[in-house]
Scaffold this active site. Structure first.
Site, PDB file in Angstrom:
ATOM      1  N   THR A 138      -5.499  -1.309   7.506  1.00  0.00           N
ATOM      2  CA  THR A 138      -4.678  -2.331   6.856  1.00  0.00           C
ATOM      3  C   THR A 138      -3.278  -2.317   7.459  1.00  0.00           C
ATOM      4  O   THR A 138      -2.737  -1.251   7.728  1.00  0.00           O
ATOM      5  CB  THR A 138      -4.598  -2.032   5.341  1.00  0.00           C
ATOM      6  OG1 THR A 138      -5.871  -2.233   4.760  1.00  0.00           O
ATOM      7  CG2 THR A 138      -3.581  -2.940   4.656  1.00  0.00           C
ATOM      8  N   GLY A 173      -7.687   0.981  -2.100  1.00  0.00           N
ATOM      9  CA  GLY A 173      -7.066  -0.062  -2.892  1.00  0.00           C
ATOM     10  C   GLY A 173      -7.226   0.046  -4.389  1.00  0.00           C
ATOM     11  O   GLY A 173      -6.315  -0.304  -5.148  1.00  0.00           O
TER      12      GLY A 173
END
Length: 343
Positions: free
Chosen positions: A211, A264
């Site tokens: 990410t 996440g």
């Protein structure tokens, strides 16, 4: 020179640097990036691949820096820096996005401006070349904060944002990772019917790192933060992580900007990005103190990852609890710092 004169000069010097205070650096940081956190070990990295990552991170920093030095706004610098990483197959964002269980690439991104708290995000998109640009369009050209799936893509098309065939996102390395995880799927997920919750085991969690994110501080003193990702390898059921969630993966106000990377679910549960800003506002924590505290809480819960944090004075923090995190920053004078492994 007498002892009295020496003592006087010493006291004047110490006064200038501020004993017992957090001195503001003469050359403040104006742009900071990350390219993901995970089990990134030097022992498993070839010199060629290490150089490729370093070059990509440097190019990202320079792209954002050039915007800032020409008087551009912080959100434009964030977009430029993230574009470089979205266009590289090295990172789990844009071109290098990982595959879902169904063999698709689903991308998420978000951005937030600290000046006025406006924000935009897209989730689960499959044809948008640069999701961070779509997130900016949602922020600037719609009445909404988040759009997802087909609706986000229809909006992007109407706004003239570049769309691509889904095959654009295919990379052999990401495809091979999916096949490897599929073979281990029986070890990865088991259903606990006693409490009707899905228990995700950690053997496969590092198949998500990559990410990307950026925080920028422009010449007007305005901060913006952005994050872009391809999610988690082998994700199912339309799963969305923290990257497009304002307050979890991305947050900015007039004091500080934050972009996160990692597992996440834990960043969402901790409202991680906002928590850093709250600790700074309500407990007067520094960027380092606040970000380390949030990463500590995430680690205690069983999560892992990292974040980049930049405040309005140009102070920076890049904490993580994994073996490595692709990261770097550039100062007002153009000095670049890039790191990959845990020091």
């Amino acid at each position: 020179m007498t002892v009295k004169n020496i003592l006087f000069l010493f006291l004047m010097f110490m006064s200038s640097v501020g004993i017992g205070q957090q001195a503001v650096p003469k050359d403040k940081v104006i742009l900071v990036i990350h390219g993901g956190a995970g089990t990134i070990l030097k022992s498993k990295m070839t010199s060629q691949k290490e150089q490729a990552y370093t070059d990509a991170l440097r190019a990202s920093l320079r792209a954002g820096y050039d915007i800032l030095k020409s008087g551009g706004k912080s959100e434009a610098a964030v977009e430029a820096a993230i574009h470089v990483m979205e266009d590289s197959p090295l990172f789990n964002a844009g071109k290098g996005a990982v595959f879902t269980h169904e063999g698709k690439n689903e991308l998420d991104a978000s951005i937030m401006k600290g000046k006025d708290g406006t924000a935009g995000a897209v989730a689960g998109v499959t044809t948008i070349k640069n999701p961070i640009t779509a997130a900016i369009a949602v922020m600037e050209r719609s009445a909404h904060v988040m759009m997802m799936g087909d609706g986000a893509e229809k909006f992007a098309k109407e706004q003239g944002i570049t769309l691509v065939d889904p095959s654009y996102f295919y990379t052999q390395e990401r495809w091979d990772a999916l096949q490897r995880i599929r073979k281990e799927n029986s070890k990865a997920v088991e259903l606990d019917h006693s409490d009707k919750q899905s228990v995700v085991k950690p053997e496969w969690k590092d198949e998500k790192f990559g990410t990307v994110g950026c925080v920028a501080l422009d010449s007007n003193g305005d901060l913006s933060a952005g994050t872009s990702t391809g999610g988690m390898t082998n994700k199912k059921f339309g799963r969305v992580g923290d990257s497009p969630v304002i307050g979890a993966g991305t947050y900015a106000n007039q004091q500080v900007g934050i972009s996160c990377t990692g597992w996440g679910e834990y960043f969402i549960r901790n409202v991680a990005a906002y928590d850093v800003a709250a600790l700074m506002k309500y407990k007067s924590f520094s960027v380092l103190e606040a970000s380390k505290e949030v990463i500590r809480k995430i680690g205690e819960m069983g999560g892992d990852g990292g974040m980049i944090v930049l405040d309005k004075e140009g102070n920076v923090a890049l904490p993580f609890n994994t073996a490595g995190m692709y990261r770097g920053y550039i100062t007002e004078s153009g000095d670049v710092k890039i790191e990959i492994y845990k020091e």
